[in-house]
Design an enzyme around this catalytic site. Structure first.
Site, PDB file in Angstrom:
ATOM      1  N   GLY A 116       0.664  -1.264   0.032  1.00  0.00           N
ATOM      2  CA  GLY A 116       0.176   0.000  -0.086  1.00  0.00           C
ATOM      3  C   GLY A 116       0.796   1.359   0.209  1.00  0.00           C
ATOM      4  N   ASP A 139       0.539   3.210   4.475  1.00  0.00           N
ATOM      5  CA  ASP A 139      -0.369   4.070   3.627  1.00  0.00           C
ATOM      6  C   ASP A 139      -1.610   4.560   4.728  1.00  0.00           C
ATOM      7  OD1 ASP A 139      -1.210   1.551   4.271  1.00  0.00           O
ATOM      8  OD2 ASP A 139      -1.784   0.925   2.363  1.00  0.00           O
ATOM      9  N   ASP A 188      -5.490   1.862  10.700  1.00  0.00           N
ATOM     10  CA  ASP A 188      -7.130   1.445  10.872  1.00  0.00           C
ATOM     11  C   ASP A 188      -6.945   1.143  12.392  1.00  0.00           C
ATOM     12  OD1 ASP A 188      -9.506   0.723   9.825  1.00  0.00           O
ATOM     13  OD2 ASP A 188      -8.965  -0.716   9.555  1.00  0.00           O
ATOM     14  N   THR A 245      -1.049  -3.129  12.706  1.00  0.00           N
ATOM     15  CA  THR A 245       0.005  -3.444  11.797  1.00  0.00           C
ATOM     16  C   THR A 245       1.121  -2.332  12.426  1.00  0.00           C
ATOM     17  OG1 THR A 245      -1.423  -3.845   9.852  1.00  0.00           O
ATOM     18  CG2 THR A 245       0.686  -3.273   9.531  1.00  0.00           C
ATOM     19  N   LYS A 292      -7.610   6.478  10.231  1.00  0.00           N
ATOM     20  CA  LYS A 292      -9.036   6.240  10.421  1.00  0.00           C
ATOM     21  C   LYS A 292      -9.371   6.268  12.003  1.00  0.00           C
ATOM     22  CE  LYS A 292     -10.379   3.494   6.609  1.00  0.00           C
ATOM     23  NZ  LYS A 292     -10.791   2.255   6.315  1.00  0.00           N
ATOM     24  N   ASP A 349      -5.898  -0.362  -1.860  1.00  0.00           N
ATOM     25  CA  ASP A 349      -6.561  -1.311  -2.829  1.00  0.00           C
ATOM     26  C   ASP A 349      -7.868  -1.697  -2.328  1.00  0.00           C
ATOM     27  OD1 ASP A 349      -5.101  -2.780  -0.953  1.00  0.00           O
ATOM     28  OD2 ASP A 349      -5.797  -4.499  -1.973  1.00  0.00           O
TER      29      ASP A 349
HETATM   30  P1  IMP Z   1      -4.532  -1.822  10.843  1.00  0.00           P
HETATM   31  O1  IMP Z   1      -3.487  -3.024  11.404  1.00  0.00           O
HETATM   32  O2  IMP Z   1      -5.877  -2.301  11.037  1.00  0.00           O
HETATM   33  O3  IMP Z   1      -4.167  -0.752  11.250  1.00  0.00           O
HETATM   34  O4  IMP Z   1      -4.624  -1.918   9.318  1.00  0.00           O
HETATM   35  C1  IMP Z   1      -3.774  -1.357   8.445  1.00  0.00           C
HETATM   36  C2  IMP Z   1      -3.969  -1.738   7.019  1.00  0.00           C
HETATM   37  O5  IMP Z   1      -5.281  -2.228   6.755  1.00  0.00           O
HETATM   38  C3  IMP Z   1      -3.295  -1.106   5.992  1.00  0.00           C
HETATM   39  O6  IMP Z   1      -1.756  -1.016   5.850  1.00  0.00           O
HETATM   40  C4  IMP Z   1      -4.159  -1.262   4.824  1.00  0.00           C
HETATM   41  O7  IMP Z   1      -3.393  -2.296   4.054  1.00  0.00           O
HETATM   42  C5  IMP Z   1      -5.339  -1.996   5.389  1.00  0.00           C
HETATM   43  N1  IMP Z   1      -6.355  -0.867   5.326  1.00  0.00           N
HETATM   44  C6  IMP Z   1      -7.102  -0.417   6.303  1.00  0.00           C
HETATM   45  N2  IMP Z   1      -8.144   0.322   5.774  1.00  0.00           N
HETATM   46  C7  IMP Z   1      -7.958   0.631   4.513  1.00  0.00           C
HETATM   47  C8  IMP Z   1      -8.736   1.384   3.475  1.00  0.00           C
HETATM   48  O8  IMP Z   1      -9.572   1.943   3.763  1.00  0.00           O
HETATM   49  N3  IMP Z   1      -8.257   0.898   2.350  1.00  0.00           N
HETATM   50  C9  IMP Z   1      -7.114   0.118   1.924  1.00  0.00           C
HETATM   51  N4  IMP Z   1      -6.554  -0.372   2.701  1.00  0.00           N
HETATM   52  C10 IMP Z   1      -6.939  -0.265   4.118  1.00  0.00           C
HETATM   53 MG    MG Z   2      -0.910  -1.682   4.416  1.00  0.00          MG
END
Ligand code: IMP
Ligand code: MG
Length: 185
Positions: free
Chosen positions: A50, A106, A109, A113, A137, A165
């Site tokens: 991403g 990128d 959320d 990660t 977000k 994506d």
């Molecule tokens: P986290 O571990 O929940 O913070 O997620 C992070 C990962 O989820 C990012 O690196 C993205 O790959 C994916 N992600 C979360 N929201 C979106 C979105 O709205 N569009 C695309 N990828 C997203």
């Molecule tokens: Mg990602």
């Protein structure tokens, strides 16, 4: 002439100009903060896939010498049974020990990660460790995480384009757009 939006796209959230202006501002801030560091010591680590377009634009606007490396992770969606589980798919080629490491991601959320990456990289004893994230977000956060350089806060909608994506599609749209909820729900 305006290029028509793909059918799956609901609306443009951040247009090209808005993104580029913010990326320039982030690059200016990072260049000021890392001024004087030897180029061998400053490494941007992009999280694949991403971040590849964001990293390319950001890195080319930095005025401080730096190296570039990548890491690949896979994560299970938040809210699913395995939510919050992150797996390392491909490690960096650089030994991060004693280096100034800037993670380039990128979007944040749930936060799992980046939390995983921060813990992993801390075990390698970098000289410093910070993160630069294009989108956040905040409403979706499950775990607290301090982003050092943030591009934009956005609402809880699925966004695509500029590297992001949905099912590996839409990554090369030049803007960031909200996907129609009917596509992903
Ligand atoms: P986290 O571990 O929940 O913070 O997620 C992070 C990962 O989820 C990012 O690196 C993205 O790959 C994916 N992600 C979360 N929201 C979106 C979105 O709205 N569009 C695309 N990828 C997203
Ligand atoms: Mg990602």
């Amino acid at each position: 002439m305006a290029v028509p939006l793909p059918d799956s796209v609901d609306y443009v959230l951040l247009d090209e100009d808005t993104i580029q202006q913010r990326v320039q501002a982030l690059a200016d801030q990072i260049s000021a903060d890392y001024a004087g560091i030897h180029h061998e010591d400053f490494i941007l680590v992009g999280v694949l896939k991403g971040s590849f377009i964001f990293l390319a634009d950001l890195a080319r606007r930095l005025t401080v010498p730096h190296r570039v490396d990548f890491i690949a992770l896979s994560s299970y969606a938040a809210g699913t049974e395995a939510g919050g589980t992150v797996r390392l798919i491909m490690d960096t080629r650089t030994d991060l020990t004693e280096h100034h490491v800037l993670i380039v991601e990128d979007i944040i959320d749930s936060g799992h990660t980046l939390d995983y990456l921060q813990r992993l990289f801390q075990t390698r004893h970098p000289a410093s460790l910070r993160s630069c994230v294009l989108l956040s977000k905040p409403d979706r956060r499950e775990i607290e995480f301090q982003v050092d350089y943030l591009g934009f806060e956005i609402p809880d909608v699925w966004v695509v384009g500029y590297g992001l994506d949905y099912a590996d599609r839409f990554r090369t749209l030049p803007y960031i757009a909200a996907l129609k909820p009917s596509v992903y729900s």
